[in-house]
Design a protein around this motif. Structure first.
Motif, short mmCIF file in Angstrom:
data_model
loop_
_atom_site.label_atom_id
_atom_site.label_comp_id
_atom_site.label_asym_id
_atom_site.label_seq_id
_atom_site.Cartn_x
_atom_site.Cartn_y
_atom_site.Cartn_z
N HIS A 72 0.90 -84.20 -31.23
CA HIS A 72 -0.36 -83.52 -30.99
C HIS A 72 -0.57 -82.57 -32.17
O HIS A 72 -0.40 -81.37 -32.06
N THR A 73 -0.92 -83.14 -33.28
CA THR A 73 -0.98 -82.39 -34.53
C THR A 73 -2.22 -81.50 -34.58
O THR A 73 -3.33 -81.99 -34.38
N PRO A 74 -2.05 -80.20 -34.83
CA PRO A 74 -3.22 -79.33 -34.94
C PRO A 74 -4.11 -79.71 -36.13
O PRO A 74 -3.62 -79.89 -37.25
N ILE A 75 -5.38 -79.86 -35.84
CA ILE A 75 -6.35 -80.22 -36.87
C ILE A 75 -7.60 -79.37 -36.67
O ILE A 75 -8.06 -79.20 -35.54
N ILE A 76 -8.14 -78.84 -37.77
CA ILE A 76 -9.45 -78.19 -37.70
C ILE A 76 -10.39 -78.93 -38.63
O ILE A 76 -10.06 -79.15 -39.81
N LEU A 77 -11.53 -79.33 -38.12
CA LEU A 77 -12.59 -79.92 -38.93
C LEU A 77 -13.37 -78.75 -39.56
O LEU A 77 -13.88 -77.89 -38.84
N VAL A 78 -13.40 -78.72 -40.89
CA VAL A 78 -13.99 -77.58 -41.61
C VAL A 78 -15.23 -78.03 -42.37
O VAL A 78 -15.14 -78.85 -43.29
N GLY A 79 -16.40 -77.53 -41.98
CA GLY A 79 -17.65 -77.81 -42.69
C GLY A 79 -17.87 -76.71 -43.72
O GLY A 79 -18.36 -75.63 -43.39
N ASN A 80 -17.52 -76.99 -44.97
CA ASN A 80 -17.60 -75.96 -46.01
C ASN A 80 -18.97 -75.96 -46.69
O ASN A 80 -19.77 -76.85 -46.50
N LYS A 81 -19.21 -74.94 -47.48
CA LYS A 81 -20.45 -74.71 -48.25
C LYS A 81 -21.63 -74.37 -47.35
O LYS A 81 -22.78 -74.72 -47.65
N CYS A 82 -21.36 -73.67 -46.24
CA CYS A 82 -22.45 -73.35 -45.32
C CYS A 82 -23.42 -72.32 -45.90
O CYS A 82 -24.47 -72.04 -45.32
N ASP A 83 -23.09 -71.78 -47.09
CA ASP A 83 -24.06 -70.91 -47.79
C ASP A 83 -25.22 -71.71 -48.36
O ASP A 83 -26.32 -71.15 -48.59
N LEU A 84 -25.03 -73.01 -48.59
CA LEU A 84 -26.07 -73.83 -49.23
C LEU A 84 -27.03 -74.39 -48.17
O LEU A 84 -27.13 -75.59 -47.97
N VAL A 85 -27.74 -73.47 -47.54
CA VAL A 85 -28.56 -73.84 -46.37
C VAL A 85 -29.64 -74.88 -46.69
O VAL A 85 -29.91 -75.78 -45.90
N ARG A 86 -30.23 -74.76 -47.88
CA ARG A 86 -31.34 -75.67 -48.18
C ARG A 86 -30.87 -77.06 -48.59
O ARG A 86 -31.66 -77.99 -48.66
N ARG A 87 -29.57 -77.19 -48.87
CA ARG A 87 -29.04 -78.51 -49.21
C ARG A 87 -28.27 -79.15 -48.06
O ARG A 87 -27.58 -80.15 -48.23
N ARG A 88 -28.38 -78.55 -46.88
CA ARG A 88 -27.63 -79.05 -45.73
C ARG A 88 -28.01 -80.47 -45.36
O ARG A 88 -29.20 -80.78 -45.21
N GLU A 89 -26.98 -81.33 -45.22
CA GLU A 89 -27.19 -82.72 -44.77
C GLU A 89 -26.54 -82.98 -43.43
O GLU A 89 -26.82 -83.99 -42.78
N VAL A 90 -25.62 -82.09 -43.01
CA VAL A 90 -24.90 -82.27 -41.75
C VAL A 90 -25.11 -81.02 -40.90
O VAL A 90 -24.76 -79.91 -41.33
N SER A 91 -25.71 -81.20 -39.73
CA SER A 91 -26.01 -80.03 -38.89
C SER A 91 -24.73 -79.51 -38.21
O SER A 91 -23.74 -80.24 -38.09
N ILE A 92 -24.81 -78.26 -37.75
CA ILE A 92 -23.68 -77.68 -37.00
C ILE A 92 -23.41 -78.51 -35.75
O ILE A 92 -22.27 -78.75 -35.38
N THR A 93 -24.50 -78.95 -35.12
CA THR A 93 -24.37 -79.73 -33.88
C THR A 93 -23.58 -81.02 -34.13
O THR A 93 -22.71 -81.39 -33.34
N GLU A 94 -23.89 -81.68 -35.25
CA GLU A 94 -23.16 -82.91 -35.58
C GLU A 94 -21.69 -82.63 -35.84
O GLU A 94 -20.81 -83.38 -35.43
#
Ligand code: GDP
Ligand code: MG
Length: 197
Positions: free
Chosen positions: A132-154
């Motif tokens: 049961h390996t600990p894993i965190i999915l990390v969505g980086n570069k959240c400062d680049l709001v206008r270039r966002r291609e992947v939503s927080i919800t996704e």
């Protein structure tokens, strides 16, 4: 975990308490350019080493730091040597097999890196089915709001499907990077404490 004697005993049986005997090995995975090295450099700059008996060993690809999480010290070796081009190669296999925990990084500005993170999650499950390996999915570069291609919800939905934690970070703004490291240590401790029982 409040009883240090228990921790020592557990060190001998599992070999990974992040305590004095062996550090927690946390591996950064993800597509090229998502910010893994930027995240690693924030970790490398940690200034928790005021006591003289503490140490930090930081190279290009591996950095060891003793950090304090929830009032308890943990030594973490952060590994940043993932080569996303070496598909199926031995260096990838070694990376995937030797971690105690993983930060699975994508860029919120790059959908293909998000898809790659999903594939990596599947590889991890295949290579480490019994753990049961600990894993965190990390969505980086959240400062680049206008270039966002992947939503927080996704991002959140993907993490739920893959049974891992989720966080959005900005290495550039130094936002949420430490909470990610603390989160992975908390998960590693939870796993350690479960093993004790
Ligand atoms: P790696 O290939 O995953 O190690 O990615 P790097 O850490 O080398 O980062 C790739 C590029 O993205 C570099 O130009 C970084 O400065 C930039 N970068 C990394 N993290 C962020 C972030 O959170 N925000 C922004 N705007 N740029 C970032
Ligand atoms: Mg890099």
């Amino acid at each position: 975990s409040s009883d240090s004697t228990d921790s020592v005993i557990s060190t001998e049986s599992t070999g990974n308490t992040g305590g004095s005997s062996r550090p927690f090995r946390v591996v950064l995975l993800g597509a090229r350019g998502v910010g893994k090295s930027a995240i690693a450099s924030i970790f490398a700059g940690a200034m928790d080493s005021m006591d003289s008996d503490e140490f930090e060993l930081c190279g290009d690809e591996v950095c060891e730091q003793t950090i304090t999480v929830d009032g308890e010290k943990a030594t973490v070796t952060l590994v940043d040597n993932w080569d996303s081009e070496d598909e199926g190669g031995s260096s990838q296999d070694q990376c995937i097999q030797t971690g105690d925990a993983y930060l699975l990084v994508y860029s919120i500005t790059d959908r293909s890196s998000f898809l790659q993170a999903s594939e990596l999650r599947i590889s991890l499950r295949q290579h480490r089915p019994a753990h049961h390996t600990p894993i965190i999915l990390v969505g980086n570069k959240c400062d680049l709001v206008r270039r966002r291609e992947v939503s927080i919800t996704e991002g959140r939905a993907c993490a739920a499907v893959f049974d891992c934690k989720f966080i959005e970070t900005s290495a550039a703004m130094q936002h949420n990077v430490w909470p990610a490291f603390h989160g992975i240590v908390q998960q590693l401790r939870l796993r350690r404490d479960t093993k004790e029982n």
